[in-house]
Every structure is written in C-alpha cells, then in structure tokens.
Motif scaffolding. Structure first.
Motif, PDB file in Angstrom:
ATOM      1  N   ASP A   1       0.846  -1.188   0.000  1.00 12.73           N
ATOM      2  CA  ASP A   1       0.000   0.000   0.000  1.00 12.73           C
ATOM      3  C   ASP A   1       0.888   1.246   0.000  1.00 12.73           C
ATOM      4  O   ASP A   1       1.355   1.701   1.049  1.00 12.73           O
ATOM      5  CB  ASP A   1      -0.908  -0.012   1.232  1.00 12.73           C
ATOM      6  CG  ASP A   1      -1.973   1.064   1.199  1.00 12.73           C
ATOM      7  OD1 ASP A   1      -1.735   2.113   0.561  1.00 12.73           O
ATOM      8  OD2 ASP A   1      -3.033   0.870   1.822  1.00 12.73           O
ATOM      9  N   VAL A   2       1.111   1.798  -1.180  1.00 14.27           N
ATOM     10  CA  VAL A   2       1.999   2.956  -1.310  1.00 14.27           C
ATOM     11  C   VAL A   2       1.408   4.179  -0.616  1.00 14.27           C
ATOM     12  O   VAL A   2       2.139   4.967  -0.005  1.00 14.27           O
ATOM     13  CB  VAL A   2       2.270   3.252  -2.797  1.00 14.27           C
ATOM     14  CG1 VAL A   2       3.065   4.548  -2.953  1.00 14.27           C
ATOM     15  CG2 VAL A   2       3.025   2.090  -3.435  1.00 14.27           C
ATOM     16  N   GLY A   3       0.095   4.340  -0.700  1.00 14.12           N
ATOM     17  CA  GLY A   3      -0.543   5.481  -0.045  1.00 14.12           C
ATOM     18  C   GLY A   3      -0.313   5.471   1.456  1.00 14.12           C
ATOM     19  O   GLY A   3       0.022   6.509   2.059  1.00 14.12           O
ATOM     20  N   LEU A   4      -0.490   4.311   2.082  1.00 13.52           N
ATOM     21  CA  LEU A   4      -0.266   4.200   3.519  1.00 13.52           C
ATOM     22  C   LEU A   4       1.215   4.395   3.843  1.00 13.52           C
ATOM     23  O   LEU A   4       1.556   5.018   4.866  1.00 13.52           O
ATOM     24  CB  LEU A   4      -0.734   2.831   4.013  1.00 13.52           C
ATOM     25  CG  LEU A   4      -0.624   2.575   5.521  1.00 13.52           C
ATOM     26  CD1 LEU A   4      -1.391   3.621   6.321  1.00 13.52           C
ATOM     27  CD2 LEU A   4      -1.133   1.169   5.866  1.00 13.52           C
ATOM     28  N   ALA A   5       2.085   3.892   2.989  1.00 14.08           N
ATOM     29  CA  ALA A   5       3.526   4.082   3.196  1.00 14.08           C
ATOM     30  C   ALA A   5       3.881   5.568   3.197  1.00 14.08           C
ATOM     31  O   ALA A   5       4.689   6.022   4.025  1.00 14.08           O
ATOM     32  CB  ALA A   5       4.312   3.358   2.109  1.00 14.08           C
ATOM     33  N   ARG A   6       3.270   6.325   2.298  1.00 13.34           N
ATOM     34  CA  ARG A   6       3.531   7.770   2.256  1.00 13.34           C
ATOM     35  C   ARG A   6       3.013   8.456   3.520  1.00 13.34           C
ATOM     36  O   ARG A   6       3.612   9.417   4.008  1.00 13.34           O
ATOM     37  CB  ARG A   6       2.900   8.390   1.009  1.00 13.34           C
ATOM     38  CG  ARG A   6       3.529   7.899  -0.295  1.00 13.34           C
ATOM     39  CD  ARG A   6       3.030   8.699  -1.492  1.00 13.34           C
ATOM     40  NE  ARG A   6       3.434   8.079  -2.746  1.00 13.34           N
ATOM     41  CZ  ARG A   6       4.650   8.195  -3.288  1.00 13.34           C
ATOM     42  NH1 ARG A   6       5.567   8.907  -2.663  1.00 13.34           N
ATOM     43  NH2 ARG A   6       4.942   7.603  -4.437  1.00 13.34           N
ATOM     44  N   GLN A   7       1.913   7.957   4.067  1.00 15.38           N
ATOM     45  CA  GLN A   7       1.400   8.510   5.329  1.00 15.38           C
ATOM     46  C   GLN A   7       2.374   8.249   6.474  1.00 15.38           C
ATOM     47  O   GLN A   7       2.580   9.108   7.339  1.00 15.38           O
ATOM     48  CB  GLN A   7       0.040   7.899   5.651  1.00 15.38           C
ATOM     49  CG  GLN A   7      -1.095   8.329   4.730  1.00 15.38           C
ATOM     50  CD  GLN A   7      -2.401   7.640   5.081  1.00 15.38           C
ATOM     51  OE1 GLN A   7      -2.661   7.303   6.234  1.00 15.38           O
ATOM     52  NE2 GLN A   7      -3.238   7.423   4.066  1.00 15.38           N
ATOM     53  N   VAL A   8       2.952   7.055   6.478  1.00 12.89           N
ATOM     54  CA  VAL A   8       3.943   6.719   7.514  1.00 12.89           C
ATOM     55  C   VAL A   8       5.133   7.667   7.426  1.00 12.89           C
ATOM     56  O   VAL A   8       5.615   8.184   8.447  1.00 12.89           O
ATOM     57  CB  VAL A   8       4.413   5.256   7.349  1.00 12.89           C
ATOM     58  CG1 VAL A   8       5.608   4.973   8.262  1.00 12.89           C
ATOM     59  CG2 VAL A   8       3.273   4.298   7.654  1.00 12.89           C
ATOM     60  N   ILE A   9       5.598   7.894   6.214  1.00 13.73           N
ATOM     61  CA  ILE A   9       6.748   8.785   6.014  1.00 13.73           C
ATOM     62  C   ILE A   9       6.408  10.205   6.464  1.00 13.73           C
ATOM     63  O   ILE A   9       7.197  10.857   7.160  1.00 13.73           O
ATOM     64  CB  ILE A   9       7.179   8.765   4.530  1.00 13.73           C
ATOM     65  CG1 ILE A   9       7.707   7.370   4.157  1.00 13.73           C
ATOM     66  CG2 ILE A   9       8.238   9.830   4.257  1.00 13.73           C
ATOM     67  CD1 ILE A   9       7.910   7.169   2.665  1.00 13.73           C
ATOM     68  N   ALA A  10       5.221  10.674   6.100  1.00 12.96           N
ATOM     69  CA  ALA A  10       4.822  12.040   6.442  1.00 12.96           C
ATOM     70  C   ALA A  10       4.625  12.216   7.949  1.00 12.96           C
ATOM     71  O   ALA A  10       4.931  13.282   8.508  1.00 12.96           O
ATOM     72  CB  ALA A  10       3.537  12.405   5.696  1.00 12.96           C
ATOM     73  N   SER A  11       4.116  11.185   8.613  1.00  6.18           N
ATOM     74  CA  SER A  11       3.822  11.297  10.045  1.00  6.18           C
ATOM     75  C   SER A  11       5.075  11.375  10.904  1.00  6.18           C
ATOM     76  O   SER A  11       5.009  11.738  12.082  1.00  6.18           O
ATOM     77  CB  SER A  11       2.962  10.117  10.505  1.00  6.18           C
ATOM     78  OG  SER A  11       3.659   8.891  10.398  1.00  6.18           O
ATOM     79  N   ASP A  12       6.229  11.055  10.315  1.00  7.71           N
ATOM     80  CA  ASP A  12       7.465  11.097  11.094  1.00  7.71           C
ATOM     81  C   ASP A  12       7.782  12.516  11.558  1.00  7.71           C
ATOM     82  O   ASP A  12       8.415  12.698  12.611  1.00  7.71           O
ATOM     83  CB  ASP A  12       8.631  10.544  10.264  1.00  7.71           C
ATOM     84  CG  ASP A  12       9.889  10.350  11.085  1.00  7.71           C
ATOM     85  OD1 ASP A  12       9.805   9.663  12.123  1.00  7.71           O
ATOM     86  OD2 ASP A  12      10.937  10.898  10.713  1.00  7.71           O
TER      87      ASP A  12
END
Length: 245
Positions: free
Chosen positions: A44-55
């Motif tokens: 899930d690339v969308g969720l992966a991008r959320q993980v990166i952004a939430s850092d």
C-alpha cells in the motif's frame, strides 16, 4: 500557599505534561510501526507515504519533550526521583524518535517494491517478527505509563527472541536468493525491512532500561540477553558469511 508549595505544584504540573507528551509520542510511534508493516504486507503505497509524512510529528514531539524537560530541570531544580524521571523521559523520547525513523525507512522500502508482487510468501517471517516487536513496543509503553519495572524487565529479557527471529529470517532470505537469483532484489529489500524491525526491538529494550532506571534508580543488572549468538549462517548453509549486525 507558601513559595515552596507553589513551586512543588508547578513542578508537578510540568512533570505531568512531559509524561503526557511521552505517552502521546509513544502512541504515534507505535502506530507508525503498525502502519508501516501493514503497508509492506499489502504493498500500500498510499499508507507508506502517510507513515513517512507522520514522522515529522514524532520528531516535533521529541523536540518539545526535550525542551520542556530541560526547562523544567533548569527552572525547578528537581532532586532525586524527579530528576531521574525527567532524564529517563528524554532518553525514552530519543528512542521513540529513532523508532519513527525506522518505520519511515520501512515505508520507503514499500514504495521501492510496490511494483513487484513476487514471492509474497517471504512476508510470513517478516509479519511474525513484526508482530512480536509491536507487542514488545506496546508492553514497554504500558510499563512506562504504569511505572511498572517488572513489565519493563520482561521486555528487556524478550529481546533475545527478536534477535533469534532475525537470524532465522536472514537465513531464509539467503536461501531464497541461492535457489532463485530472480528474487535477489526483493530479498534485499525484505532484509533491510527485517533489520529495521530488529532495531525497533532494540529501541523497545532501551526504553525498558530507561523505565527500570526511572522507577528503581539503578540500571538492570547483567548483560542484555541476545538471541544471535550463532552469528554465522555457515552453520546452516556451509558458508562463512556473518549475519549483519
């Protein structure tokens, strides 16, 4: 109310605030890890991008905790157990910040492998290892909130189980690459993810040590248990290669 009573109340308020911030940061870091593994499992690339952004939010909380703790130490001059608590919470915040970074690294790997759906069976070992690490992280955060050194000690002792899983997974991934060279790229990505997960387990253990120090006033006795004493994959594969640290 005299000056000393007022100072004590203000300090208590500051200490509660720092504790709340650490608990909030722990919850965010734990969600980052869970989402990163979920994103890897489902590509899930969308969720992966959320993980990166939430850092960025986790990093901001770490700075806020450090600033608040340092200001409290400078202005209130706490003694004994209170000073110990503030120092321990700064240590915990630093480890949680690194947990967030490692979850972000997994998120980046998800984006890198998003177009490759081969060898989905490789995820079984990663998911097993990740589930153990997430449970360790949840337990150690509970030990912090509850000020429970016994629960922290249990997390510290269980780090060897994470190490053992990492060694086993390394051997499994190496075997895949030997049997099918076409899996090399995917296995390398999974190996990096496995190492990130293993490091998250190490930081959970660091937090356990900080909680124990905060409550008991001394470090945990003895050396940290390790589960990777057989550090050479040659035992299983007849090769001299050493499992990466």
């Amino acid at each position: 109310m005299n000056v000393s009573e007022h100072t004590a109340r203000v300090f208590d308020t500051d200490l509660i605030k720092v504790t709340q911030l650490v608990a909030q940061m722990g919850g965010l870091a734990q969600k980052q890890v869970t989402d990163a593994i979920d994103a890897l499992t489902r590509r899930d690339v969308g969720l992966a991008r959320q993980v990166i952004a939430s850092d960025a939010m986790v990093d901001a909380l770490q700075r806020q905790i450090e600033d608040k703790a340092i200001a409290t130490i400078a202005l209130r001059q706490p003694m004994a157990v209170d000073l110990r608590a503030l120092v321990a919470m700064m240590r915990i915040a630093n480890d949680l910040e690194r947990v967030g970074d490692l979850a972000k690294n997994i998120g980046k790997r998800v984006i890198a492998v998003s177009g490759d759906n081969s060898q989905r069976t490789l995820m079984r070992g990663l998911k097993h290892m990740a589930a153990l690490v997430v449970s360790q992280l949840a337990a150690v955060l509970d030990s912090f909130v509850d000020r429970n050194p016994n629960k922290a000690l249990q997390v510290w002792q269980a780090d060897k189980d994470v190490d053992a899983l990492y060694v086993s997974l390394f051997r499994e991934l190496l075997t895949y690459t030997m049997e099918d060279p076409g899996t090399i790229s995917m296995c390398i990505h999974h190996l990096f993810c496995a190492k990130n997960i293993e490091r998250i387990g190490d930081h959970a253990t660091n937090i356990a040590e900080a909680v124990h120090y905060m409550v008991e006033g001394h470090a945990i006795a003895g050396e940290r248990p390790k589960g990777d004493t057989s550090s050479y994959v040659g035992e299983a594969l007849g090769m001299p290669s050493k499992v990466p640290a």
